[in-house]
Design a protein around this motif. Sequence first.
Motif, mmCIF file in Angstrom:
data_model
loop_
_atom_site.group_PDB
_atom_site.id
_atom_site.type_symbol
_atom_site.label_atom_id
_atom_site.label_comp_id
_atom_site.label_asym_id
_atom_site.label_seq_id
_atom_site.Cartn_x
_atom_site.Cartn_y
_atom_site.Cartn_z
ATOM 1 N N VAL A 9 -3.515 -7.320 -3.352
ATOM 2 C CA VAL A 9 -4.881 -7.754 -3.043
ATOM 3 C C VAL A 9 -4.938 -8.047 -1.545
ATOM 4 C CG1 VAL A 9 -6.551 -9.616 -3.390
ATOM 5 C CG2 VAL A 9 -5.339 -8.639 -5.349
ATOM 6 N N GLY A 10 -6.001 -7.566 -0.910
ATOM 7 C CA GLY A 10 -6.177 -7.770 0.524
ATOM 8 C C GLY A 10 -5.747 -6.586 1.371
ATOM 9 N N THR A 11 -5.065 -5.608 0.765
ATOM 10 C CA THR A 11 -4.655 -4.415 1.508
ATOM 11 C C THR A 11 -5.895 -3.632 1.917
ATOM 12 O OG1 THR A 11 -2.598 -4.250 0.240
ATOM 13 C CG2 THR A 11 -3.349 -2.249 1.355
ATOM 14 N N PRO A 12 -6.005 -3.250 3.191
ATOM 15 C CA PRO A 12 -7.172 -2.461 3.619
ATOM 16 C C PRO A 12 -7.174 -1.057 3.004
ATOM 17 C CG PRO A 12 -5.941 -3.312 5.510
ATOM 18 C CD PRO A 12 -5.119 -3.573 4.287
ATOM 19 N N MET A 13 -8.368 -0.547 2.759
ATOM 20 C CA MET A 13 -8.496 0.814 2.234
ATOM 21 C C MET A 13 -8.138 1.802 3.345
ATOM 22 S SD MET A 13 -11.611 2.726 0.241
ATOM 23 C CE MET A 13 -12.778 2.748 1.564
ATOM 24 N N ALA A 15 -0.415 6.539 2.057
ATOM 25 C CA ALA A 15 -0.742 5.314 2.792
ATOM 26 C C ALA A 15 -0.573 4.052 1.939
ATOM 27 C CB ALA A 15 -2.170 5.390 3.333
ATOM 28 N N LEU A 16 -0.525 4.217 0.620
ATOM 29 C CA LEU A 16 -0.398 3.080 -0.292
ATOM 30 C C LEU A 16 0.822 3.273 -1.189
ATOM 31 C CD1 LEU A 16 -4.135 2.757 -1.400
ATOM 32 C CD2 LEU A 16 -2.896 1.238 0.152
ATOM 33 N N PRO A 17 1.398 2.188 -1.688
ATOM 34 C CA PRO A 17 2.545 2.314 -2.598
ATOM 35 C C PRO A 17 2.091 2.659 -4.025
ATOM 36 C CG PRO A 17 2.081 0.003 -2.200
ATOM 37 C CD PRO A 17 1.124 0.789 -1.343
ATOM 38 N N ILE A 18 1.683 3.897 -4.225
ATOM 39 C CA ILE A 18 1.178 4.349 -5.518
ATOM 40 C C ILE A 18 2.358 4.554 -6.460
ATOM 41 C CG2 ILE A 18 -0.132 6.142 -6.725
ATOM 42 C CD1 ILE A 18 -1.742 4.386 -4.685
ATOM 43 N N GLU A 19 2.322 3.894 -7.624
ATOM 44 C CA GLU A 19 3.416 3.950 -8.588
ATOM 45 C C GLU A 19 3.285 5.110 -9.560
ATOM 46 O OE1 GLU A 19 3.599 0.189 -10.556
ATOM 47 O OE2 GLU A 19 4.075 -0.870 -8.725
ATOM 48 N N GLY A 20 2.098 5.633 -9.753
ATOM 49 C CA GLY A 20 1.882 6.711 -10.698
ATOM 50 C C GLY A 20 0.391 6.929 -10.872
ATOM 51 N N ILE A 21 0.065 7.914 -11.683
ATOM 52 C CA ILE A 21 -1.341 8.185 -11.965
ATOM 53 C C ILE A 21 -1.538 8.221 -13.469
ATOM 54 C CG2 ILE A 21 -1.887 9.349 -9.800
ATOM 55 C CD1 ILE A 21 -1.419 12.022 -11.227
#
Length: 180
Positions: A39-43, A138-144
């Motif tokens: 929470v708070g991470t910029p887009m 750019a984001l730590p995406i764990e999966g879809i």
Amino acid sequence: MEKRASFGDSFGVILLIIAIVGGVWMLRGVSSPSSDLKVGTPMPPLGVEGWLNVPEDFAFEPAGKVVVVDLWATWCGPCRAEIPRLAKVVERYQPLGVQFVGLTDESKRDVQLIKEFVAARPEFTWPVGWGAREFFDALPIEGIPTVIVFGRDGKLRWSAVGSGQTGLEAALDAALAEAG
């Protein structure tokens, strides 16, 4: 003469069962809050190679708006399963000013497949950005599928990974209630 099962045989069966259960769990896309998206991470910028499901002069302008980003792919079963549920959320919240966008990191070679996929699902009405590897990286995406809510200030408010996630509507209500 009766043969008794050895410890090694039993251990092998147990490992096989664990592997099967783990595989089924992963394929189901079990919902879990994304622990690495804070929470708070910029887009990040929506750097995409192209847009589908939009007018020709489309420009995505998220500034000052609540934004829902749906990260998905055509080959992802749990992503496909989420489209009807997400379509209902779009129907309810888009008239309230919430911007929805679907991003896939599939490339130019997949554009025809993506077009056919979207066309076969009339409820899939929100913009689709393809070639969105920059956003994914750019984001730590764990999966879809991963669904992310950004507030009017452009900062992350809520996210979830997997199908069947709960809390999206509550997160949107809270983001809409914030002063803009």
